[in-house]
Motif scaffolding. Structure first.
Motif, PDB file in Angstrom:
ATOM      1  N   SER A 181       0.719  -1.201   0.135  1.00 20.55           N
ATOM      2  CA  SER A 181      -0.087  -0.072   0.007  1.00 20.55           C
ATOM      3  C   SER A 181       0.866   1.365  -0.173  1.00 20.55           C
ATOM      4  N   GLN A 182       2.165   1.237  -0.649  1.00 18.59           N
ATOM      5  CA  GLN A 182       3.144   2.474  -0.585  1.00 18.59           C
ATOM      6  C   GLN A 182       3.558   2.462  -2.184  1.00 18.59           C
ATOM      7  N   VAL A 184       6.202   2.821  -4.804  1.00 23.24           N
ATOM      8  CA  VAL A 184       7.659   2.664  -4.668  1.00 23.24           C
ATOM      9  C   VAL A 184       8.098   2.841  -6.010  1.00 23.24           C
TER      10      VAL A 184
END
Length: 198
Positions: A181-182, A184
Motif C-alpha cells: 500500500s505504498q 515505490v
C-alpha cells in the motif's frame, strides 16, 4: 541516459518517449560482444520503459551512443555527483561509466540518494544537508543552512521517469522493493564480482 534522452526531446533535439524502441543487441568492444546483460543473450527490440524495467545493459549503451555525452555528464553534475572524471587518460566520458554506472571514482550512497530524489521532486535537485536551522532556547538563530537547489530536468521528464521506475518495481526486476500500500519507484543495478555493491 534515459532521463537525458527524454530531456533531449523536451529540448527539441530528440524524439524519445517511454515507448521508443531500443535494440538489445551485442556491440563489439575489443573483439568481444559487449555489454553483457544480467541474463544470457539479447532480446532484440524493447521499449525504453522495458529497458529500464529489465535493466537491459545493451539498451542503455545503445541509447547513450545516440546522445551527446556532455549532456549525460552535465546531468550527473547537476544532480550533485561530485566524482565525475571528465578529463585525463582515465575518465568517465564513456558508455561504461555514463550508461552502465562503472564510474572511475564511483558515487557515494548520499550523492546517489540526492540524485534520485530529483525525480521525486519534479526535476529539482536539493543538496543534502545535516541541518537547516539551529536555534537556542530563546529562539535566536545560531546556525542556518539554506540548501543549494536547482532544476535539472523538466517536470514532465521527472514525472515520466518516476512512473517508469514505479513500473520497474511493479512489473520489472525490482519487485523485491515493493512496500504494501505504498507507491515505490526504484532502479536496480548489476555488478560483476560484487564490485560497487551497496
Amino acid at each position: 541516459v534515459y532521463s537525458v534522452a527524454l530531456q533531449s526531446t523536451v529540448n527539441g533535439i530528440g524524439n524519445w518517449t517511454a515507448a521508443t524502441p531500443i535494440d538489445d543487441i551485442p556491440m563489439k568492444y575489443g573483439g568481444q560482444a559487449w555489454p553483457k546483460n544480467w541474463y544470457e543473450g539479447y532480446t532484440g527490440i524493447n521499449t525504453l520503459r522495458r529497458a529500464v524495467e529489465q535493466s537491459i545493459n545493451a539498451c542503455a549503451v545503445n541509447t547513450w551512443m545516440q546522445l551527446d555525452p556532455k549532456m549525460s555528464v552535465d546531468f550527473l553534475v547537476n544532480m550533485g555527483v561530485t566524482t565525475v572524471v571528465e578529463y585525463g587518460d582515465v575518465n568517465d566520458v564513456n558508455a561504461a561509466a555514463l550508461a552502465l554506472g562503472g564510474m572511475t571514482k564511483g558515487i557515494s550512497p548520499l550523492e546517489m540518494t540526492a540524485a534520485f530524489g530529483t525525480f521525486g521532486r519534479g526535476g529539482s535537485y536539493i543538496e543534502p544537508v545535516c541541518y537547516t536551522r539551529v536555534e537556542n532556547r530563546n529562539g535566536d538563530v545560531l546556525l542556518e543552512k539554506v540548501p543549494i537547489t536547482r532544476t535539472v530536468m523538466d517536470e514532465s521528464v521527472a514525472s515520466l521517469m518516476t512512473n517508469i521506475m514505479q513500473s520497474t518495481v511493479t512489473n520489472g526486476i525490482a519487485s523485491g522493493a515493493r512496500i504494501a500500500s505504498q507507491p515505490v519507484a526504484g532502479k536496480t543495478g548489476t555488478t560483476s564480482e560484487r564490485h560497487n555493491i551497496w
